[in-house]
Design a protein around this motif. Structure first.
Motif, PDB file in Angstrom:
ATOM      1  N   LEU A  15       0.800  -1.227   0.000  1.00 46.33           N
ATOM      2  CA  LEU A  15       0.000   0.000   0.000  1.00 46.33           C
ATOM      3  C   LEU A  15       0.841   1.289   0.000  1.00 46.33           C
ATOM      4  CD1 LEU A  15      -3.164  -0.470   2.267  1.00 46.33           C
ATOM      5  CD2 LEU A  15      -3.088   0.232  -0.133  1.00 46.33           C
ATOM      6  N   PRO A  16       1.885   1.397   0.814  1.00 43.76           N
ATOM      7  CA  PRO A  16       2.669   2.641   0.800  1.00 43.76           C
ATOM      8  C   PRO A  16       3.258   2.962  -0.573  1.00 43.76           C
ATOM      9  CG  PRO A  16       3.195   1.355   2.752  1.00 43.76           C
ATOM     10  CD  PRO A  16       2.341   0.488   1.883  1.00 43.76           C
ATOM     11  N   ILE A  17       3.748   1.929  -1.272  1.00 41.86           N
ATOM     12  CA  ILE A  17       4.311   2.153  -2.609  1.00 41.86           C
ATOM     13  C   ILE A  17       3.210   2.579  -3.570  1.00 41.86           C
ATOM     14  CG2 ILE A  17       5.617   1.127  -4.509  1.00 41.86           C
ATOM     15  CD1 ILE A  17       6.683  -0.938  -2.511  1.00 41.86           C
ATOM     16  N   PHE A  18       2.098   1.857  -3.544  1.00 44.16           N
ATOM     17  CA  PHE A  18       0.995   2.120  -4.462  1.00 44.16           C
ATOM     18  C   PHE A  18       0.455   3.539  -4.308  1.00 44.16           C
ATOM     19  CE2 PHE A  18      -3.712   2.165  -4.795  1.00 44.16           C
ATOM     20  CZ  PHE A  18      -3.824   2.067  -6.180  1.00 44.16           C
ATOM     21  N   LEU A  19       0.142   3.956  -3.093  1.00 40.86           N
ATOM     22  CA  LEU A  19      -0.458   5.277  -2.878  1.00 40.86           C
ATOM     23  C   LEU A  19       0.521   6.399  -3.204  1.00 40.86           C
ATOM     24  CD1 LEU A  19      -2.498   4.598   0.386  1.00 40.86           C
ATOM     25  CD2 LEU A  19      -3.390   5.033  -1.905  1.00 40.86           C
ATOM     26  N   THR A  20       1.790   6.190  -2.931  1.00 40.54           N
ATOM     27  CA  THR A  20       2.783   7.211  -3.278  1.00 40.54           C
ATOM     28  C   THR A  20       2.888   7.369  -4.793  1.00 40.54           C
ATOM     29  OG1 THR A  20       4.039   6.656  -1.269  1.00 40.54           O
ATOM     30  CG2 THR A  20       5.178   7.960  -2.946  1.00 40.54           C
ATOM     31  N   LEU A  66      13.065  12.913  -3.264  1.00 42.25           N
ATOM     32  CA  LEU A  66      12.950  11.499  -2.948  1.00 42.25           C
ATOM     33  C   LEU A  66      12.824  11.272  -1.445  1.00 42.25           C
ATOM     34  CD1 LEU A  66      15.394   9.539  -5.311  1.00 42.25           C
ATOM     35  CD2 LEU A  66      12.911   9.361  -5.178  1.00 42.25           C
ATOM     36  N   GLY A  67      13.551  12.063  -0.657  1.00 42.11           N
ATOM     37  CA  GLY A  67      13.479  11.938   0.791  1.00 42.11           C
ATOM     38  C   GLY A  67      12.078  12.208   1.323  1.00 42.11           C
ATOM     39  N   THR A  68      11.439  13.253   0.800  1.00 41.43           N
ATOM     40  CA  THR A  68      10.072  13.583   1.222  1.00 41.43           C
ATOM     41  C   THR A  68       9.090  12.499   0.810  1.00 41.43           C
ATOM     42  OG1 THR A  68      10.573  15.942   1.011  1.00 41.43           O
ATOM     43  CG2 THR A  68       8.247  15.312   1.068  1.00 41.43           C
ATOM     44  N   LEU A  69       9.254  11.987  -0.393  1.00 45.49           N
ATOM     45  CA  LEU A  69       8.378  10.921  -0.881  1.00 45.49           C
ATOM     46  C   LEU A  69       8.545   9.652  -0.044  1.00 45.49           C
ATOM     47  CD1 LEU A  69       8.942  11.511  -4.699  1.00 45.49           C
ATOM     48  CD2 LEU A  69       6.795  11.872  -3.463  1.00 45.49           C
ATOM     49  N   PHE A  70       9.782   9.364   0.347  1.00 50.66           N
ATOM     50  CA  PHE A  70      10.031   8.191   1.185  1.00 50.66           C
ATOM     51  C   PHE A  70       9.359   8.341   2.551  1.00 50.66           C
ATOM     52  CE2 PHE A  70      12.656   6.018   4.396  1.00 50.66           C
ATOM     53  CZ  PHE A  70      12.567   4.713   3.937  1.00 50.66           C
ATOM     54  N   PHE A 115       6.737  10.104   3.196  1.00 48.44           N
ATOM     55  CA  PHE A 115       5.295   9.979   2.977  1.00 48.44           C
ATOM     56  C   PHE A 115       4.889   8.504   2.921  1.00 48.44           C
ATOM     57  CE2 PHE A 115       1.534   9.752   0.216  1.00 48.44           C
ATOM     58  CZ  PHE A 115       0.686  10.639   0.881  1.00 48.44           C
ATOM     59  N   ALA A 116       5.674   7.701   2.210  1.00 44.31           N
ATOM     60  CA  ALA A 116       5.382   6.270   2.125  1.00 44.31           C
ATOM     61  C   ALA A 116       5.482   5.606   3.501  1.00 44.31           C
ATOM     62  CB  ALA A 116       6.339   5.595   1.143  1.00 44.31           C
ATOM     63  N   MET A 117       6.470   6.005   4.299  1.00 41.93           N
ATOM     64  CA  MET A 117       6.604   5.460   5.649  1.00 41.93           C
ATOM     65  C   MET A 117       5.392   5.820   6.506  1.00 41.93           C
ATOM     66  SD  MET A 117       9.399   3.685   6.051  1.00 41.93           S
ATOM     67  CE  MET A 117       9.671   3.759   7.825  1.00 41.93           C
ATOM     68  N   ALA A 118       4.900   7.051   6.342  1.00 38.63           N
ATOM     69  CA  ALA A 118       3.721   7.483   7.096  1.00 38.63           C
ATOM     70  C   ALA A 118       2.504   6.626   6.739  1.00 38.63           C
ATOM     71  CB  ALA A 118       3.432   8.956   6.822  1.00 38.63           C
ATOM     72  N   ILE A 119       2.372   6.264   5.462  1.00 37.40           N
ATOM     73  CA  ILE A 119       1.270   5.401   5.041  1.00 37.40           C
ATOM     74  C   ILE A 119       1.390   4.039   5.715  1.00 37.40           C
ATOM     75  CG2 ILE A 119       0.215   4.208   3.079  1.00 37.40           C
ATOM     76  CD1 ILE A 119       1.133   6.530   1.315  1.00 37.40           C
ATOM     77  N   GLY A 120       2.600   3.493   5.738  1.00 39.47           N
ATOM     78  CA  GLY A 120       2.802   2.185   6.353  1.00 39.47           C
ATOM     79  C   GLY A 120       2.470   2.178   7.832  1.00 39.47           C
ATOM     80  N   LEU A 121       2.932   3.198   8.556  1.00 38.30           N
ATOM     81  CA  LEU A 121       2.648   3.286   9.992  1.00 38.30           C
ATOM     82  C   LEU A 121       1.156   3.480  10.250  1.00 38.30           C
ATOM     83  CD1 LEU A 121       5.671   5.497  11.131  1.00 38.30           C
ATOM     84  CD2 LEU A 121       5.314   3.065  11.599  1.00 38.30           C
ATOM     85  N   ALA A 122       0.521   4.312   9.422  1.00 39.94           N
ATOM     86  CA  ALA A 122      -0.915   4.548   9.582  1.00 39.94           C
ATOM     87  C   ALA A 122      -1.707   3.266   9.335  1.00 39.94           C
ATOM     88  CB  ALA A 122      -1.370   5.646   8.620  1.00 39.94           C
ATOM     89  N   HIS A 123      -1.331   2.500   8.316  1.00 39.49           N
ATOM     90  CA  HIS A 123      -2.043   1.260   8.022  1.00 39.49           C
ATOM     91  C   HIS A 123      -1.881   0.255   9.162  1.00 39.49           C
ATOM     92  CE1 HIS A 123      -3.992  -1.832   5.679  1.00 39.49           C
ATOM     93  NE2 HIS A 123      -2.959  -2.629   5.858  1.00 39.49           N
ATOM     94  N   GLY A 132      -9.415  -0.323   3.171  1.00 42.96           N
ATOM     95  CA  GLY A 132     -10.318   0.745   2.735  1.00 42.96           C
ATOM     96  C   GLY A 132     -10.095   2.042   3.488  1.00 42.96           C
ATOM     97  N   ILE A 133      -9.914   1.946   4.807  1.00 41.64           N
ATOM     98  CA  ILE A 133      -9.694   3.155   5.615  1.00 41.64           C
ATOM     99  C   ILE A 133      -8.389   3.840   5.221  1.00 41.64           C
ATOM    100  CG2 ILE A 133      -9.195   3.980   7.956  1.00 41.64           C
ATOM    101  CD1 ILE A 133     -11.155   1.882   8.993  1.00 41.64           C
ATOM    102  N   THR A 134      -7.323   3.063   5.065  1.00 43.80           N
ATOM    103  CA  THR A 134      -6.022   3.641   4.702  1.00 43.80           C
ATOM    104  C   THR A 134      -6.075   4.332   3.348  1.00 43.80           C
ATOM    105  OG1 THR A 134      -4.894   1.914   5.973  1.00 43.80           O
ATOM    106  CG2 THR A 134      -3.573   3.156   4.382  1.00 43.80           C
TER     107      THR A 134
END
Length: 515
Positions: free
Chosen positions: A316-321, A459-463, A465-473, A438-440
């Motif tokens: 999910l983190p890769i996909f949403l980013t 790239l650092g900011t995008l990374f 963001f992806a980490m934030a998605i993973g932690l949130a999920h 679905g919530i994520t």
């Protein structure tokens, strides 16, 4: 089904997946660095020429394997479960003898007809590259077979060592030499060939010294039965290879090498999405086949659903980013001139994520022996992709190829999962899977719509963001109490094997598994 059996099975899949995933991440990193280096070292058209030559060679190599890459892991898993050691050795021997003969024959044909293939793509310079790559064809096939045999024997390390690390880092070193010594573009292909020769030499030594079962001269019956079982899988393997690159071939047919370079770079990056799925699939078939052979469908179902949840959560983190910031990613990795591939990235990401959400459906059909349906469904997918790409590319360019791939990929995976449910009752869907996902997606899609950066993201900011998605999920997963029995047993088995103090983790998961 005992909790111990389930835990051990999931641990086996997880351990193999971790090894393969680690190698995939490291190898993809090295491969991506190499591809970016080639893109920046030479022109976009030269990069497109290089990718086209590799695609042609890879397709021919897939034919030379005769389906053994897919059939051997399943066949060896069944034979080892039955304890037929002599048959295991003969099966391995048959695979090597038959496919080596086929690869040598096809290598000669590729060398002889390289000019005719180049004419098909209206690219005369392609012929010289194909003749160089013809030398590597038997090498690539032998490497794939050694990895397939190791997979069937329950050993995932050769894939890490010899299919990922050695060729990727070897090619990276070769590109560095080409750069420092300022060699011409054609030497890039020689560097690619050299890296695979090095990998197969090392893999042969490893196989001879460490494999539990060494190949022996096969009987005619075993060779015939293996070819007969593998033949439908050959069609599946070839069709999968064609399906993976048919859009690029169509782009090359209608467009210039420069356009192929843009499209290939975008596809290369977007293929990070099925990375986790592929890593888990590597060990899923031989382990699930053992339980299927014992008619323990409850364990097979639990393995399937548990692994699908974890695959989706990690992807999910890769996909949403990729969906939310495609232009920034392409620009940061390859350069601002590749930002035009943003829409292509979004379309392909949706298609790849569909397969991830449905899990190891095709691998499960292989486990069940439903080879013919798999061949038919993949044939329909390639035909659909080919028709859509040929119809849309002349009208809307590379976005048409991406639409063709995404539509074909999505429809085929949905039909495959419906058939899998029909014949075996296997599916990944439950409320503890659907609700967290679905919530994520809803939360971060809303953020992506509301937040519109005025400057390109690094790239650092995008990374981050992806980490934030993973932690949130992960948090949503715990809060919604979506843990199942299989995950608890897997954590227990892994912690027991490694001797890790994971008591607090188990207590949290127990709480999260309560209704």
């Amino acid at each position: 089904m005992s909790g111990e059996d389930l835990g051990d099975a999931l641990k086996g899949v997880l351990e193999g997946a971790i090894i393969v995933l680690f190698g995939t991440i490291v190898g993809r990193g090295a491969g991506l660095l190499t591809e970016v280096w080639v893109v920046r070292l030479f022109s976009q058209s030269e990069y497109g020429l290089f990718r086209l030559s590799i695609l042609v060679t890879t397709l021919i190599a897939s034919i030379a394997t005769l389906g053994f890459v897919t059939a051997i892991p399943r066949q060896l898993g069944v034979e080892r479960g039955e304890g037929t050691t002599n048959q295991v050795r003969q099966t391995i021997g048959a695979a090597f003898i038959v496919s080596s003969t086929a690869s040598l024959f096809l290598a000669v044909l590729l060398y002889r007809f390289a000019s005719q293939v180049a004419v098909m793509f209206d690219t005369p310079a392609l012929a010289g590259l194909l003749r160089t790559l013809a030398v590597a064809l038997p090498v690539v096939v032998l490497l794939d077979l050694i990895v397939a045999v190791s997979r069937g024997l329950g050993n995932s390390r050769p894939k890490l060592y010899f299919r990922t690390l050695v060729p990727k880092f070897g090619f990276l070193a070769g590109v560095a030499v080409v750069n420092v010594l300022e060699y011409p573009f054609e030497t890039i292909v020689i560097a690619w060939v050299g890296s695979h020769v090095l990998a197969v030499a090392a893999s042969v030594v490893y196989a001879r010294t460490t494999f539990e079962h060494q190949p022996s001269w096969p009987s005619v019956t075993i060779s015939r039965d293996l070819v007969r079982f593998s033949f439908p899988l050959l069609a599946v393997y070839i069709i999968n290879s064609i399906g993976s690159w048919i859009d690029t071939f169509v782009v090359g047919y209608h467009g210039s090498a420069t356009v192929v370079g843009l499209y290939s770079a975008t596809v290369l990056l977007t293929r990070l999405i099925p990375m986790v799925l592929g890593s888990v699939s590597f060990m899923y078939v031989p382990i699930a086949s053992k339980f299927h052979g014992r008619n323990d469908q409850e364990t097979v179902s639990m393995i399937y659903t548990t692994m699908t949840k974890w695959i989706t959560g990690l992807t999910l983190p890769i996909f949403l980013t990729f969906i939310l910031f495609p232009g920034d990613i392409l620009s940061a990795v390859f350069g601002p001139e590749f930002r035009n591939g943003a829409t292509v990235m979004q379309l392909l990401a949706i298609g790849f994520m569909t397969h991830t959400l449905l899990g190891t459906n095709g691998q499960s059909l292989i486990m069940l022996g439903r080879r013919r349906f798999l061949a038919l469904s993949q044939s329909a997918s390639v035909s659909m992709n080919l028709a859509l790409s040929f119809a849309l590319v002349p009208l809307i360019g590379i976005e048409g190829a991406a639409i063709g791939s995404a539509v074909a990929y999505t429809i085929t995976n949905v039909i495959t999962s419906m058939y899998l449910y029909h014949v075996a009752g296997l599916h990944p869907f439950s409320w503890n899977y659907v609700i967290p996902v679905g919530i994520t997606i809803a939360i971060f899609s809303g953020i992506g719509v509301l937040v519109s950066p005025t400057t390109p993201l690094s790239l650092g900011t995008l990374f981050l963001f992806a980490m934030a998605i993973g932690l949130a999920h992960a948090s949503v997963y715990i809060v919604t109490r979506s843990v199942n029995e299989g995950e608890l047993e897997m954590v227990r088995a892994v912690s027991s094997s490694l001797g890790l103090p994971v008591g607090p983790v188990v207590r949290i998961l127990k709480w999260a598994s309560k209704p």
